[in-house]
Scaffold this active site. Sequence first.
Site, PDB file in Angstrom:
ATOM      1  N   SER A  68     -23.138 -11.321  50.258  1.00  0.00           N
ATOM      2  CA  SER A  68     -22.646 -10.600  49.084  1.00  0.00           C
ATOM      3  C   SER A  68     -21.843 -11.284  48.036  1.00  0.00           C
ATOM      4  O   SER A  68     -20.896 -10.835  47.578  1.00  0.00           O
ATOM      5  CB  SER A  68     -22.075  -9.303  49.594  1.00  0.00           C
ATOM      6  OG  SER A  68     -22.602  -8.798  50.674  1.00  0.00           O
ATOM      7  N   GLY A  69     -22.235 -12.504  47.786  1.00  0.00           N
ATOM      8  CA  GLY A  69     -21.679 -13.403  46.810  1.00  0.00           C
ATOM      9  C   GLY A  69     -22.152 -13.121  45.292  1.00  0.00           C
ATOM     10  O   GLY A  69     -22.767 -11.802  45.079  1.00  0.00           O
ATOM     11  N   ILE A 115     -25.149 -14.115  43.880  1.00  0.00           N
ATOM     12  CA  ILE A 115     -26.437 -13.506  43.981  1.00  0.00           C
ATOM     13  C   ILE A 115     -26.654 -12.393  44.502  1.00  0.00           C
ATOM     14  O   ILE A 115     -27.331 -11.643  44.030  1.00  0.00           O
ATOM     15  CB  ILE A 115     -27.123 -14.712  44.699  1.00  0.00           C
ATOM     16  CG1 ILE A 115     -27.145 -16.037  43.740  1.00  0.00           C
ATOM     17  CG2 ILE A 115     -29.017 -14.160  44.554  1.00  0.00           C
ATOM     18  CD1 ILE A 115     -27.774 -17.212  44.384  1.00  0.00           C
ATOM     19  N   ASP A 139     -22.050  -9.289  54.740  1.00  0.00           N
ATOM     20  CA  ASP A 139     -21.424 -10.380  54.633  1.00  0.00           C
ATOM     21  C   ASP A 139     -20.473 -10.317  55.540  1.00  0.00           C
ATOM     22  O   ASP A 139     -20.100  -9.290  56.259  1.00  0.00           O
ATOM     23  CB  ASP A 139     -20.711 -10.258  53.136  1.00  0.00           C
ATOM     24  CG  ASP A 139     -20.425 -11.712  52.504  1.00  0.00           C
ATOM     25  OD1 ASP A 139     -20.975 -12.046  51.999  1.00  0.00           O
ATOM     26  OD2 ASP A 139     -19.625 -12.383  53.445  1.00  0.00           O
ATOM     27  N   ASN A 197     -25.651 -24.714  56.367  1.00  0.00           N
ATOM     28  CA  ASN A 197     -26.455 -23.520  56.154  1.00  0.00           C
ATOM     29  C   ASN A 197     -27.484 -23.449  57.307  1.00  0.00           C
ATOM     30  O   ASN A 197     -28.158 -22.453  57.464  1.00  0.00           O
ATOM     31  CB  ASN A 197     -27.281 -23.613  54.763  1.00  0.00           C
ATOM     32  CG  ASN A 197     -25.953 -23.301  53.529  1.00  0.00           C
ATOM     33  OD1 ASN A 197     -24.896 -22.978  53.683  1.00  0.00           O
ATOM     34  ND2 ASN A 197     -26.687 -23.728  52.206  1.00  0.00           N
ATOM     35  N   THR A 249     -31.548 -19.241  50.102  1.00  0.00           N
ATOM     36  CA  THR A 249     -30.356 -20.430  50.548  1.00  0.00           C
ATOM     37  C   THR A 249     -30.876 -21.991  50.532  1.00  0.00           C
ATOM     38  O   THR A 249     -32.143 -22.055  50.925  1.00  0.00           O
ATOM     39  CB  THR A 249     -29.942 -20.047  51.848  1.00  0.00           C
ATOM     40  OG1 THR A 249     -29.532 -18.682  52.030  1.00  0.00           O
ATOM     41  CG2 THR A 249     -28.589 -20.919  52.578  1.00  0.00           C
ATOM     42  N   ASN A 250     -30.047 -22.563  50.069  1.00  0.00           N
ATOM     43  CA  ASN A 250     -30.572 -24.106  49.843  1.00  0.00           C
ATOM     44  C   ASN A 250     -29.888 -24.903  50.901  1.00  0.00           C
ATOM     45  O   ASN A 250     -29.077 -24.499  51.730  1.00  0.00           O
ATOM     46  CB  ASN A 250     -29.944 -24.726  48.472  1.00  0.00           C
ATOM     47  CG  ASN A 250     -30.792 -24.206  47.136  1.00  0.00           C
ATOM     48  OD1 ASN A 250     -31.997 -24.394  47.410  1.00  0.00           O
ATOM     49  ND2 ASN A 250     -29.991 -23.872  46.207  1.00  0.00           N
ATOM     50  N   ARG A 301     -37.475 -21.334  34.300  1.00  0.00           N
ATOM     51  CA  ARG A 301     -36.864 -22.191  33.495  1.00  0.00           C
ATOM     52  C   ARG A 301     -37.510 -23.159  32.760  1.00  0.00           C
ATOM     53  O   ARG A 301     -37.357 -22.896  31.462  1.00  0.00           O
ATOM     54  CB  ARG A 301     -36.136 -23.326  34.632  1.00  0.00           C
ATOM     55  CG  ARG A 301     -34.947 -22.540  35.311  1.00  0.00           C
ATOM     56  CD  ARG A 301     -34.170 -23.487  36.276  1.00  0.00           C
ATOM     57  NE  ARG A 301     -32.789 -22.702  36.774  1.00  0.00           N
ATOM     58  CZ  ARG A 301     -32.134 -22.858  37.704  1.00  0.00           C
ATOM     59  NH1 ARG A 301     -33.002 -23.702  38.901  1.00  0.00           N
ATOM     60  NH2 ARG A 301     -31.055 -22.440  38.207  1.00  0.00           N
ATOM     61  N   HIS A 361     -38.508 -27.075  45.948  1.00  0.00           N
ATOM     62  CA  HIS A 361     -37.433 -26.628  44.986  1.00  0.00           C
ATOM     63  C   HIS A 361     -36.228 -27.655  45.227  1.00  0.00           C
ATOM     64  O   HIS A 361     -35.287 -27.624  45.700  1.00  0.00           O
ATOM     65  CB  HIS A 361     -36.883 -25.311  45.596  1.00  0.00           C
ATOM     66  CG  HIS A 361     -35.868 -24.772  44.838  1.00  0.00           C
ATOM     67  ND1 HIS A 361     -36.222 -24.416  43.360  1.00  0.00           N
ATOM     68  CD2 HIS A 361     -34.561 -24.129  44.809  1.00  0.00           C
ATOM     69  CE1 HIS A 361     -35.123 -23.976  42.824  1.00  0.00           C
ATOM     70  NE2 HIS A 361     -34.171 -23.646  43.711  1.00  0.00           N
TER      71      HIS A 361
END
Length: 320
Positions: A11-12, A14, A34, A96, A120-121, A152, A176
Amino acid sequence: MARNKIALIGSGMIGGTLAHLAGLKELGDVVLFDIAEGTPQGKGLDIAESSPVDGFDAKFTGANDYAAIEGADVVIVTAGVPRKPGMSRDDLLGINLKVMEQVGAGIKKYAPEAFVICITNPLDAMVWALQKFSGLPAHKVVGMAGVLDSARFRYFLSEEFNVSVEDVTVFVLGGHGDSMVPLARYSTVAGIPLPDLVKMGWTSQDKLDKIIQRTRDGGAEIVGLLKTGSAFYAPAASAIQMAESYLKDKKRVLPVAAQLSGQYGVKDMYVGVPTVIGANGVERIIEIDLDKDEKAQFDKSVASVAGLCEACIGIAPSLK
């Protein structure tokens, strides 16, 4: 008729933006999850209080227990540590990966029928790990990458040509990250391929090459400007477009990180490719012909993703 249920894991910035967009587009009721107590509850209440002004009806629930996501139709995963200046997406791997293990277990237990979108990265490795941890079928687990990268690229081209973003279509393949492959000859303005626009004098090859590089560096550019976080508006909008195509069976052709089973010469890995997203998840993977140079770039991108997956196995051998 019961509303769709959309679960947001994380719940940040993004996650909050996703919740707001889901409400504005009336995609369904939203659960914000979260581990930080109060954060999902506060954001959920804040967005709910905007609904009379914006004119949408949806229920927003904040939760710190995975049981709240039970029966979700769509799960969008943003949980994890965001990039800071100087960090690559790959620097986030170890931290992560542990988050994906917990998230995967939660989805497996409470939302095994969901369509799962991972943000998530490092994206391609995290969605690969999440699918394994969750045990969900590969066509129901995808990564949000290409929609954002394409957005983009489209925006930068619209600026260069001084035309509407709606008349620009582009093609981005691969991971990505820095090795993504924006394909100029499959990208167009009003149906005119970019190489033809160079010949017509609309731009130069040098300028086009710089735009392609700026697309690759798009996330890092924003991280460098914000200094305390990473992009959230465009990533959230991109994931919502994917969720909407699934929930409404729109069958949009969208570039996503999907598990390949031989397409492009790749097996059992998640790589960015064009797909058809409908009510069955990934309904088709579109395989296009690549010339020698494009294939070399794509293979380099795949090798980068493969290295990240191997690193994941080193940390969590159960992924093998």
